[in-house]
Design an enzyme around this catalytic site. Structure first.
Site, PDB file in Angstrom:
ATOM      1  N   HIS A  83       1.024  -1.003  -0.020  1.00  0.00           N
ATOM      2  CA  HIS A  83       0.051   0.288  -0.100  1.00  0.00           C
ATOM      3  C   HIS A  83       0.878   1.041  -0.122  1.00  0.00           C
ATOM      4  O   HIS A  83       1.964   1.358   0.458  1.00  0.00           O
ATOM      5  CB  HIS A  83      -0.906  -0.021   1.232  1.00  0.00           C
ATOM      6  CG  HIS A  83      -0.163  -0.069   2.604  1.00  0.00           C
ATOM      7  ND1 HIS A  83      -0.027  -1.537   2.770  1.00  0.00           N
ATOM      8  CD2 HIS A  83       0.051   0.317   3.525  1.00  0.00           C
ATOM      9  CE1 HIS A  83       0.695  -1.496   4.121  1.00  0.00           C
ATOM     10  NE2 HIS A  83       0.721  -0.411   4.360  1.00  0.00           N
ATOM     11  N   MET A  84       0.468   2.403  -0.765  1.00  0.00           N
ATOM     12  CA  MET A  84       0.947   3.594  -0.546  1.00  0.00           C
ATOM     13  C   MET A  84       0.033   4.457   0.262  1.00  0.00           C
ATOM     14  O   MET A  84      -1.204   4.386  -0.117  1.00  0.00           O
ATOM     15  CB  MET A  84       1.039   4.147  -1.725  1.00  0.00           C
ATOM     16  CG  MET A  84       2.464   3.673  -2.950  1.00  0.00           C
ATOM     17  SD  MET A  84       2.447   4.777  -4.358  1.00  0.00           S
ATOM     18  CE  MET A  84       3.811   3.443  -5.160  1.00  0.00           C
TER      19      MET A  84
HETATM   20  P1  5GP Z   1       1.965   0.246   7.286  1.00  0.00           P
HETATM   21  O1  5GP Z   1       1.825  -1.201   6.980  1.00  0.00           O
HETATM   22  O2  5GP Z   1       2.488   0.976   5.947  1.00  0.00           O
HETATM   23  O3  5GP Z   1       3.032   0.466   8.320  1.00  0.00           O
HETATM   24  O4  5GP Z   1       0.560   0.828   7.638  1.00  0.00           O
HETATM   25  C1  5GP Z   1      -0.540   0.171   7.590  1.00  0.00           C
HETATM   26  C2  5GP Z   1      -1.403   1.012   7.656  1.00  0.00           C
HETATM   27  O5  5GP Z   1      -2.934   0.360   7.705  1.00  0.00           O
HETATM   28  C3  5GP Z   1      -1.719   2.026   9.021  1.00  0.00           C
HETATM   29  O6  5GP Z   1      -1.678   3.340   8.644  1.00  0.00           O
HETATM   30  C4  5GP Z   1      -2.928   1.616   9.713  1.00  0.00           C
HETATM   31  O7  5GP Z   1      -3.492   2.845  10.194  1.00  0.00           O
HETATM   32  C5  5GP Z   1      -3.932   1.142   8.540  1.00  0.00           C
HETATM   33  N1  5GP Z   1      -4.876  -0.018   8.880  1.00  0.00           N
HETATM   34  C6  5GP Z   1      -4.494  -1.041   9.496  1.00  0.00           C
HETATM   35  N2  5GP Z   1      -5.703  -1.847   9.746  1.00  0.00           N
HETATM   36  C7  5GP Z   1      -6.506  -1.103   8.801  1.00  0.00           C
HETATM   37  C8  5GP Z   1      -7.815  -1.546   8.358  1.00  0.00           C
HETATM   38  O8  5GP Z   1      -8.555  -2.506   8.948  1.00  0.00           O
HETATM   39  N3  5GP Z   1      -8.522  -0.671   7.884  1.00  0.00           N
HETATM   40  C9  5GP Z   1      -7.941   0.622   7.129  1.00  0.00           C
HETATM   41  N4  5GP Z   1      -8.599   1.454   6.448  1.00  0.00           N
HETATM   42  N5  5GP Z   1      -6.808   0.702   7.543  1.00  0.00           N
HETATM   43  C10 5GP Z   1      -6.113  -0.005   8.499  1.00  0.00           C
END
Ligand code: 5GP
Length: 142
Positions: free
Chosen positions: A103-104
């Site tokens: 994801h971005m």
């Molecule tokens: P990363 O893997 O890049 O560190 O970030 C994962 C992102 O996914 C975080 O910003 C977090 O807030 C978001 N996130 C985690 N679980 C969910 C979810 O169930 N729904 C949504 N819309 N975002 C999520």
């Protein structure tokens, strides 16, 4: 590297098994609001193709995600009257990744306003709905 897990939360969102505040979708990507936004309007752009991160995604699929982020960035500038945009994309735990479907992050920024730390707090559903509506309107307006 660990294999792609088809039960990660974003895979469930793609399959419609888990809800999201969708702002954009095409053949290749889905964009929806982060539930723990670091700034208002924090949006995630994900490929429909299964990919854990930059280390296993096909270059064309990565390009589709970049195109989606480009589109969301332009809309977010208008929707949130932003002064700038931060785009981030983390890979593997050492790289800051928490959810293992690529994801971005697209985050509208305002002069002098710091981002919250990651996962600071869950946003109210009402606020997410309002922000999704603003982004969708800006996307429609082109
Ligand atoms: P990363 O893997 O890049 O560190 O970030 C994962 C992102 O996914 C975080 O910003 C977090 O807030 C978001 N996130 C985690 N679980 C969910 C979810 O169930 N729904 C949504 N819309 N975002 C999520």
């Amino acid at each position: 590297m660990t294999a792609y897990d088809t039960n990660n939360i974003f895979a469930k969102i793609l399959r419609g098994e888990f809800p999201c505040h969708k702002v954009y979708e095409d053949e290749h990507v889905l964009a929806f609001l982060d539930i723990m936004p670091r700034v208002p309007g924090h949006t995630l752009v994900i490929p429909k193709a299964p990919a854990r991160n930059i280390l296993d995604i096909k270059p064309d699929d990565y390009a589709h995600v970049a195109r989606g982020a480009h589109k969301i960035a332009a809309a977010a500038m208008k929707a949130f009257n932003a002064d700038g945009i931060t785009v981030q994309q983390f890979n593997e735990p050492a790289g800051g990744q928490v959810v293992f479907h690529l994801h971005m992050h697209v985050m509208p920024r305002h002069d002098g306003v710091a981002m919250l730390p990651p996962a600071s707090r869950k946003e109210d559903v009402k606020v997410l709905e309002e922000n999704a509506t603003k982004l969708i309107a800006a996307l429609k307006a082109g």
